[in-house]
Enzyme design. Structure first.
Site, PDB file in Angstrom:
ATOM      1  N   ARG A 188       0.683  -1.080  -0.099  1.00  0.00           N
ATOM      2  CA  ARG A 188       0.116   0.109  -0.011  1.00  0.00           C
ATOM      3  C   ARG A 188       0.935   1.329  -0.139  1.00  0.00           C
ATOM      4  O   ARG A 188       2.034   1.339   0.539  1.00  0.00           O
ATOM      5  CB  ARG A 188      -1.000   0.046   1.237  1.00  0.00           C
ATOM      6  CG  ARG A 188      -1.778  -1.202   1.471  1.00  0.00           C
ATOM      7  CD  ARG A 188      -2.598  -1.202   2.812  1.00  0.00           C
ATOM      8  NE  ARG A 188      -3.443  -2.487   2.837  1.00  0.00           N
ATOM      9  CZ  ARG A 188      -3.166  -3.377   3.425  1.00  0.00           C
ATOM     10  NH1 ARG A 188      -1.756  -3.707   3.895  1.00  0.00           N
ATOM     11  NH2 ARG A 188      -3.996  -4.612   3.587  1.00  0.00           N
TER      12      ARG A 188
ATOM     13  N   LYS B 188      -2.001  -2.704   8.022  1.00  0.00           N
ATOM     14  CA  LYS B 188      -3.032  -2.285   8.637  1.00  0.00           C
ATOM     15  C   LYS B 188      -3.069  -3.065  10.063  1.00  0.00           C
ATOM     16  O   LYS B 188      -2.705  -4.219  10.414  1.00  0.00           O
ATOM     17  CB  LYS B 188      -4.325  -2.673   7.925  1.00  0.00           C
ATOM     18  CG  LYS B 188      -4.473  -1.908   6.734  1.00  0.00           C
ATOM     19  CD  LYS B 188      -5.929  -2.173   6.109  1.00  0.00           C
ATOM     20  CE  LYS B 188      -6.193  -1.307   4.874  1.00  0.00           C
ATOM     21  NZ  LYS B 188      -7.579  -1.492   4.220  1.00  0.00           N
TER      22      LYS B 188
ATOM     23  N   HIS C 230      -3.080   2.106  -5.624  1.00  0.00           N
ATOM     24  CA  HIS C 230      -3.813   0.751  -5.342  1.00  0.00           C
ATOM     25  C   HIS C 230      -3.898   0.108  -6.593  1.00  0.00           C
ATOM     26  O   HIS C 230      -3.832  -1.105  -6.676  1.00  0.00           O
ATOM     27  CB  HIS C 230      -4.975   0.974  -4.791  1.00  0.00           C
ATOM     28  CG  HIS C 230      -5.817  -0.074  -4.325  1.00  0.00           C
ATOM     29  ND1 HIS C 230      -5.611  -0.513  -3.214  1.00  0.00           N
ATOM     30  CD2 HIS C 230      -6.973  -0.967  -4.898  1.00  0.00           C
ATOM     31  CE1 HIS C 230      -6.481  -1.824  -2.835  1.00  0.00           C
ATOM     32  NE2 HIS C 230      -6.996  -1.925  -3.984  1.00  0.00           N
TER      33      HIS C 230
ATOM     34  N   ARG D 277      -1.102  -1.852  -6.958  1.00  0.00           N
ATOM     35  CA  ARG D 277      -0.987  -3.091  -6.156  1.00  0.00           C
ATOM     36  C   ARG D 277      -1.991  -4.257  -6.856  1.00  0.00           C
ATOM     37  O   ARG D 277      -1.589  -5.402  -6.684  1.00  0.00           O
ATOM     38  CB  ARG D 277      -1.861  -2.616  -4.893  1.00  0.00           C
ATOM     39  CG  ARG D 277      -2.109  -3.616  -3.783  1.00  0.00           C
ATOM     40  CD  ARG D 277      -2.563  -2.917  -2.744  1.00  0.00           C
ATOM     41  NE  ARG D 277      -3.345  -3.566  -1.433  1.00  0.00           N
ATOM     42  CZ  ARG D 277      -2.491  -4.278  -0.588  1.00  0.00           C
ATOM     43  NH1 ARG D 277      -1.420  -4.453  -0.342  1.00  0.00           N
ATOM     44  NH2 ARG D 277      -3.141  -5.232   0.367  1.00  0.00           N
TER      45      ARG D 277
END
Length: 314
Positions: A165, A189, A260, A263
């Protein structure tokens, strides 16, 4: 490698003191006890603050299922999307569950709150040839050894090679990079650390950045960040997003994507190349396999190859 969180203790001035105190305690719970990301804390804080403004008599004990439903209905009438309604419902369910467990509410009204499910859609993805063209263009732009161009090349190569990320790569320090094993340690996260791998092109970009680009931008008070901004501070994720958008926009026919999207491209291209879904899950740092399945897909061409190789009547 420490957490680099912002201070969330900016409760809305229009909330009465008691409700503001409840909100502040909830934010601290999310941040320090649950380890939620800064983005999630900010979103939940805003959602719960919006709900608390509707509590009758400024008394948290008056928060019941009817108040929750009326609040969501008002958001729906105001044009909120399904995904927004789903997020708001998740935020207040988390809040009411916490409030009940801590004795702030006699029952948990959020336990009976229904909300529409957000539609899960796959973002656009770069083709492998478009990703190669993106990196070639970034490499050409860094040929003159401009420090910002070298940083941008290292950023793009890392995002695509590792699938991390944007907040993870911007939060990484120089010491998190192991150049011998070509790995990078990132904080994901929930404060969970993981190690991701990258290939030779990303290593070469990093080598040039660390040898030439970073020393040119670093100042005596610069942080130990792996990637620096033009003024010597830690690279801001907003700047990183702009770098990716601008770079991809220069590739003919490429979809409009940000970090993103890179990703997603990394995961998709790994699967197209035969990688196991669970290995991709580990690389992306997903807690469950279902999340990986949402953000990755196997192309029709890959399915045809597998079918031709595996099915007895192909």
């Amino acid at each position: 490698m420490g957490t680099r969180r912002s201070d969330h203790r900016d409760t809305p001035a229009d909330l009465p003191g008691r409700l503001a105190a409840h909100l502040e305690a909830f934010v601290v719970h999310l941040d320090r006890e649950r380890g939620r990301s800064e983005h999630t804390v900010r979103a939940y804080r805003g959602d719960v603050a919006s709900l608390l403004r509707t509590v009758p008599g400024d008394d948290l004990a008056a928060l019941d299922l009817g108040v929750l439903r009326a609040w969501l209905a008002a958001a729906h009438a105001g044009g909120a999307s399904r995904s927004t309604l789903a997020r708001r419902a998740a935020a207040v369910r988390t809040f009411t569950g916490w409030a009940h467990r801590t004795g702030r509410l006699p029952t948990d009204p959020g336990d009976r709150l229904d909300s529409p499910r957000a539609r899960r859609t796959l973002p656009a993805v770069l083709r492998a040839d478009q990703a190669a063209e993106l990196m070639d263009a970034a490499s050409s732009g860094a040929a003159e050894e401009d420090p910002v161009a070298l940083r941008d090349l290292a950023l793009l190569e890392l995002l695509y090679a590792t699938g991390v990320r944007v907040a993870e790569v911007c939060g990484a320090d120089v010491d998190d990079l192991d150049r011998t094993s070509r790995t990078l340690r990132v904080l994901g996260k929930g404060g969970k650390e993981r190690v991701v791998v990258h290939g030779v092109p990303a290593e070469r970009a990093l080598e040039r950045w660390l040898a030439v680009g970073r020393p040119a931008l670093a100042r005596p008070d610069s942080p130990p960040a792996l990637l620096l901004g033009a003024r010597g501070g830690r690279l801001d994720p907003r700047i990183a997003r702009k770098v990716v958008h601008d770079a991809v926009a220069a590739v003919p026919g490429a979809p409009d994507i940000g970090p993103h999207g890179l990703r997603h491209a990394a995961a998709t291209h790994l699967l197209d190349g035969g990688a196991d879904l669970r290995h991709v899950q580990e690389l992306l740092g997903h807690a469950t396999l279902s999340t990986t399945q949402l953000y990755t897909h196997v192309t029709v061409d890959r399915l045809k190859v597998v079918h031709d190789q595996a099915h007895p009547r192909a």
